[in-house]
Design a protein around this motif. Sequence first.
Motif, short mmCIF file in Angstrom:
data_model
loop_
_atom_site.label_atom_id
_atom_site.label_comp_id
_atom_site.label_asym_id
_atom_site.label_seq_id
_atom_site.Cartn_x
_atom_site.Cartn_y
_atom_site.Cartn_z
N TYR A 92 1.05 -1.12 -0.01
CA TYR A 92 -0.02 0.05 0.13
C TYR A 92 0.88 1.25 0.00
O TYR A 92 1.79 1.42 1.07
CB TYR A 92 -0.89 -0.01 1.26
N ARG A 93 0.76 1.96 -1.02
CA ARG A 93 1.75 3.40 -1.07
C ARG A 93 0.87 4.52 -1.51
O ARG A 93 -0.26 4.34 -2.40
CB ARG A 93 2.58 3.11 -2.15
N PRO A 94 1.02 5.57 -1.02
CA PRO A 94 0.31 6.66 -1.62
C PRO A 94 0.62 6.96 -2.97
O PRO A 94 1.66 6.82 -3.36
CB PRO A 94 0.87 8.00 -0.74
N ARG A 95 -0.40 7.39 -3.70
CA ARG A 95 -0.33 7.79 -5.08
C ARG A 95 0.57 8.86 -5.09
O ARG A 95 0.60 9.73 -4.26
CB ARG A 95 -1.61 7.90 -5.73
N ASP A 96 1.00 9.26 -6.17
CA ASP A 96 1.80 10.51 -6.75
C ASP A 96 3.04 10.54 -5.91
O ASP A 96 3.64 11.68 -5.26
CB ASP A 96 0.87 11.68 -6.62
N THR A 97 3.41 9.42 -5.54
CA THR A 97 4.91 9.46 -4.86
C THR A 97 6.05 8.60 -5.66
O THR A 97 6.93 8.23 -5.01
CB THR A 97 4.73 8.63 -3.33
N GLU A 98 5.72 8.53 -6.75
CA GLU A 98 6.83 7.95 -7.68
C GLU A 98 8.18 8.56 -7.75
O GLU A 98 8.30 9.76 -7.61
CB GLU A 98 6.45 7.82 -9.28
N GLY A 99 9.15 7.85 -7.46
CA GLY A 99 10.62 8.35 -7.06
C GLY A 99 10.87 8.74 -5.93
O GLY A 99 12.02 8.98 -5.47
N GLU A 100 9.75 8.71 -5.03
CA GLU A 100 10.08 8.92 -3.63
C GLU A 100 10.50 7.72 -2.74
O GLU A 100 9.44 6.96 -2.77
CB GLU A 100 9.19 9.91 -3.07
N ALA A 101 11.37 7.67 -1.98
CA ALA A 101 11.81 6.61 -1.05
C ALA A 101 10.87 6.84 0.21
O ALA A 101 11.32 7.70 1.02
CB ALA A 101 13.15 6.48 -0.68
N LEU A 102 9.95 6.02 0.48
CA LEU A 102 9.22 6.21 1.82
C LEU A 102 9.64 5.05 2.81
O LEU A 102 9.82 3.82 2.57
CB LEU A 102 7.67 6.25 1.33
N PRO A 103 9.49 5.40 4.13
CA PRO A 103 9.72 4.43 5.05
C PRO A 103 8.81 3.39 5.14
O PRO A 103 7.54 3.49 4.59
CB PRO A 103 9.58 5.28 6.37
N ALA A 104 9.11 2.21 5.43
CA ALA A 104 8.10 1.02 5.41
C ALA A 104 7.75 0.67 6.65
O ALA A 104 8.38 0.62 7.65
CB ALA A 104 8.81 -0.24 4.78
N LEU A 105 6.24 0.14 6.79
CA LEU A 105 5.58 -0.45 7.90
C LEU A 105 5.51 -2.02 7.50
O LEU A 105 4.50 -2.08 6.58
CB LEU A 105 4.54 0.33 8.21
N LEU A 106 5.92 -2.78 8.16
CA LEU A 106 5.65 -4.34 8.11
C LEU A 106 4.24 -4.44 8.96
O LEU A 106 4.43 -4.15 10.08
CB LEU A 106 6.81 -5.08 8.50
N TRP A 107 3.29 -5.18 8.39
CA TRP A 107 2.02 -5.22 9.00
C TRP A 107 1.77 -6.83 8.94
O TRP A 107 1.86 -7.52 7.96
CB TRP A 107 0.91 -4.55 8.49
#
Length: 344
Positions: A92-107
């Motif tokens: 699950y990733r917010p749209r319009d964040t291509e090219g952005e490295a986001l921190p990950a939450l393991l669920w």
Amino acid sequence: MRFFRACWNTGVVTATDSWNMPLRTKLLVRALNRSRGSDRMLVDDEIARSRAWFAPTRIPYTWVTGPVPAGVEIADTAFAARDGHRVAVRTYRPRDTEGEALPALLWFHGGGWVLGNTRGYDPICAWLADRAHVTVLNVDYRLAPEHRAPQAVHDCVDATRWAASEASGPGIRHIGLGVAGDSAGGNLAAVAAQVLRDEGGADLAYAALVYPAVDATMSSESVALHAQAPILTRADMDAFLAHYLGDAEDALDPLDPLVSPLHAEDLSGLPPTLVQTADLDPLRDEGAAYAVALREAGVEARHTNYERVPHGFVSFPGATRVGRASREELVGWVRDHAHHTRLG
């Protein structure tokens, strides 16, 4: 619609009415109890049905489960576990964040290490991704009784190490990593945090445990007090643990920290941890005890007990008065800790 019609069939008084819950919570619990019958035998057919079923992400179901935000992209991937098995991951990733490295939450999802599936957690995982601006990795770890303890632990630890490595792809930031889960998934998140502290492979910024099962001895007062509680009973817990541990000579002891993280000899050095408990839940006291033990070991820990709700309430916020507040606390904890550490 049959499920929701059952919620409103209030002509018969049941044991549910004796619990101090808001009316809408009682109605949902009554419907769930009717759908599963009076006893949970966990036979093969029931296990198969439960693993396959999830609430559709449309009205009227989302009135209970919460909607899936439109601003989140949902996809599927997989990684290779230590034994070579391909473990599926729903992302699950917010749209319009291509090219952005986001921190990950393991669920890690709930279901007593036996039941449940990743798609059933689309509402909460997508909501966390949207509100906390993280990529949520919902791990389809292997389930009992086909895979006994500690196989689920191994899969969850391997998933976290994968997320912390370059193998997870350029869209994942390898700091600000967190683990979270509900019920049995909360158990796996707590155990994974301890294993990773001891063995390495990933640096965790935080953990979030939602009504976690952390003491397989089931000796806390709330287990006896709420033995016949809505949603989760003592009989359910016995059945789940029997499937998860098994009876082989090499089965894990209930006191083993790989099953009961509350009984680990040393809790120091663990990441900041949020523990949420439900007041009408057999697991309430062990979750509270884990938060106390963490603080005594010098770990930052927050514990919030939500009153007048049973086990599982975070998955049906629309049927409770506190579901929204618990989710807001959860997303705040994730957002604050995931983005606290910056690159460089």
